[in-house]
Design a protein around this motif. Structure first.
Motif, PDB file in Angstrom:
ATOM      1  N   UNK A 404     -38.678 -54.572  80.671  1.00 50.00           N
ATOM      2  CA  UNK A 404     -37.505 -54.725  79.804  1.00 50.00           C
ATOM      3  C   UNK A 404     -36.519 -55.753  80.345  1.00 50.00           C
ATOM      4  N   UNK A 405     -36.300 -55.751  81.656  1.00 47.98           N
ATOM      5  CA  UNK A 405     -35.346 -56.700  82.235  1.00 47.98           C
ATOM      6  C   UNK A 405     -35.878 -58.125  82.129  1.00 47.98           C
ATOM      7  N   UNK A 406     -37.169 -58.313  82.342  1.00 51.18           N
ATOM      8  CA  UNK A 406     -37.756 -59.644  82.194  1.00 51.18           C
ATOM      9  C   UNK A 406     -37.644 -60.120  80.757  1.00 51.18           C
ATOM     10  N   UNK A 407     -37.886 -59.224  79.801  1.00 51.20           N
ATOM     11  CA  UNK A 407     -37.763 -59.591  78.391  1.00 51.20           C
ATOM     12  C   UNK A 407     -36.337 -60.028  78.069  1.00 51.20           C
ATOM     13  N   UNK A 408     -35.363 -59.334  78.631  1.00 50.06           N
ATOM     14  CA  UNK A 408     -33.953 -59.700  78.434  1.00 50.06           C
ATOM     15  C   UNK A 408     -33.689 -61.100  78.978  1.00 50.06           C
ATOM     16  N   UNK A 409     -34.231 -61.400  80.144  1.00 49.38           N
ATOM     17  CA  UNK A 409     -34.048 -62.731  80.735  1.00 49.38           C
ATOM     18  C   UNK A 409     -34.641 -63.817  79.839  1.00 49.38           C
TER      19      UNK A 409
END
Length: 464
Positions: A404-409
């Motif tokens: 999820x954090x990578x997708x946000x980035x």
């Protein structure tokens, strides 16, 4: 309580028969606790860094918001210090004076079977990305504990089916996928035909060629999931006129032994590479796009050598950078005009100092590079690091949460807003994680390797 009845989210476990294939005889349940304590003592005596990490953590919590698995799941057991505590509490109970006489005062506890199952669940939810070490005010690397915990579980016979299967495939065929030599040769022939059709240039992928100057070690995923990565490397070597080969005996840049069995599997895989280089008379080994594999090759393999002679080992990206800076490559940026952002693989950024190299190669190969933030060694893991690539539904759900954090980035870069962006992932494990991740999070980007883009810039498609 039997280890299979607690309801924890866990990867599918390898059977006793699976473990025997990788030379481990599983410890019976009624002997696991005693054996685990013995192995923990062995690890503590051998690795001072592990003891420091056990002893120095103050549980300040700085690691929590810097851990993508915790951010994706909000499970308190995925806070790095809490995950490490699963093993730390046991260490304190059996190997410190305070723990032996006043265990409750220092949070120590007796080891039980349920604790081992909890370790199996959470040590295999950790991606071993090591970002928590950057946030720690003492510089403690809780990945040390995850790696030690996985090794201990391996000795007990508690290993995910994925890792055990990869270990056996590597032992049998020299690659993670179990691809036999005829299949490998057929795949190379197909890729040669693809490159001829795409570029109009006859580019070969030599295999087992004696007296080659270079032994190239690709990831076996490049024959199944990432064919453009294998073709990109072949284009690079062809452009240079290099005398190179790959080996059918060791077609694997990755080394899962680092992720569950450092004592046997990791060493055996490394020695296989050296043996092949010596057999083929190679003067240099060039490592392909795999983050944890390159960490093994760069940081562990040289210290393991028990063969005569020293063969230089370099990474493919460093080789490309060298020839770019030497002015020996003509790269056509206009072949890569789509917006591109770069994912810094954890082992490249936080272990192997490749961040600058990735950007030299990227800026020479594409015309529209957009940085994501944070980047370089501060970048977040893709969520698949350390081979957390489980396909069973329950674990797959966690795997997507980890991303999820990578997708946000990626979304914040804007490269996918028109649906034509590229997410460059110069690591085979990252690619395997990001292929489904970009679909699940609807990011509008295509995943490519860095050498894929180099290959396109060296030999632009003739039908473009």
């Amino acid at each position: 309580m039997p280890l299979t009845e607690t309801g924890l989210k866990q990867p599918v476990r390898a059977s006793a028969a699976d473990m025997l294939k990788i030379d481990i005889n599983p410890v019976p349940d009624d002997q696991k606790v005693e054996a685990a304590i013995k192995h923990l003592q062995e690890l503590g005596e051998k690795f001072r860094s592990l003891m420091i990490t056990f002893e120095a953590c103050t549980k300040c919590g700085a690691c929590a918001e810097n851990c993508h698995t915790y951010l994706g799941t909000r499970d308190p057991n995925n806070i790095p210090t809490n995950r490490a505590d699963l093993l730390r509490k046991v260490y304190k109970r059996y190997f410190t004076p305070e723990g032996k006489f006043f265990p409750k005062l220092i949070g120590a506890k007796d080891l039980e079977l349920e604790d081992l199952e909890k370790m199996f669940s959470y040590f295999y939810q950790c991606n071993e990305c090591r970002r928590c070490s950057l946030a720690c005010p003492f510089g403690l690397d809780t990945c040390e504990i995850t790696m030690a915990g996985r090794q201990l579980l391996h000795w007990l016979g508690m290993v995910p089916k994925l890792q055990a299967g990869v270990g056996f495939a590597m032992k049998k065929t020299g690659n993670h996928t179990g691809l036999p030599k005829p299949g490998l040769l057929d795949t190379n022939e197909f890729l040669e035909e693809e490159m001829l059709e795409e570029t109009g240039v006859e580019i070969k992928i030599p295999t087992d060629k004696p007296n080659s100057d270079i032994l190239y070690i690709p990831s076996s995923a490049d024959f199944l999931l990432n064919p453009n990565t294998m073709m990109g490397a072949a284009k690079f070597f062809h452009y240079l006129g290099a005398n190179w080969t790959m080996s059918s005996e060791i077609a694997e840049a990755g080394n899962f032994g680092l992720l569950f069995d450092q004592r046997h599997t990791m060493r055996a895989n490394c020695m296989r590479i050296i043996d092949e280089a010596l057999k083929l008379g190679c003067k240099k080994i060039v490592w392909g796009e795999c983050g944890h594999g390159w960490r093994t090759g760069k940081m562990y393999l040289p210290g393991m050598l028990d063969r005569p002679g020293r063969i230089p080992i370099v990474h493919l990206h460093d080789e490309v950078r060298y020839y770019i800076e030497k002015g020996a490559l003509t790269l056509h940026k206009d072949a890569n005009t789509r917006p591109v952002t770069l994912h810094d693989p954890c082992n490249f950024g936080r272990a192997c100092n490749l961040c600058d190299t990735l950007r030299v190669v990227m800026n020479a190969s594409v015309s529209n590079f957009v940085e994501m933030y944070p980047n370089r060694e501060r970048n977040f893991c893709c969520g698949g690091g350390s081979a957390v690539l489980f396909d069973d539904p329950e674990m797959y759900d966690l795997r997507i949460k980890f991303s999820a954090k990578k997708a946000e980035q990626v979304r914040e870069t804007g490269v996918g807003k028109n649906g034509d962006g590229i997410l460059c992932a110069p690591c085979s494990i990252c690619k395997a994680q990001l292929y489904p991740m970009v679909e699940e999070h609807e990011l509008g980007v295509e995943v490519k390797g860095l050498i894929d883009l180099v290959g396109l810039a060296l030999y632009p498609p003739i039908n473009k």
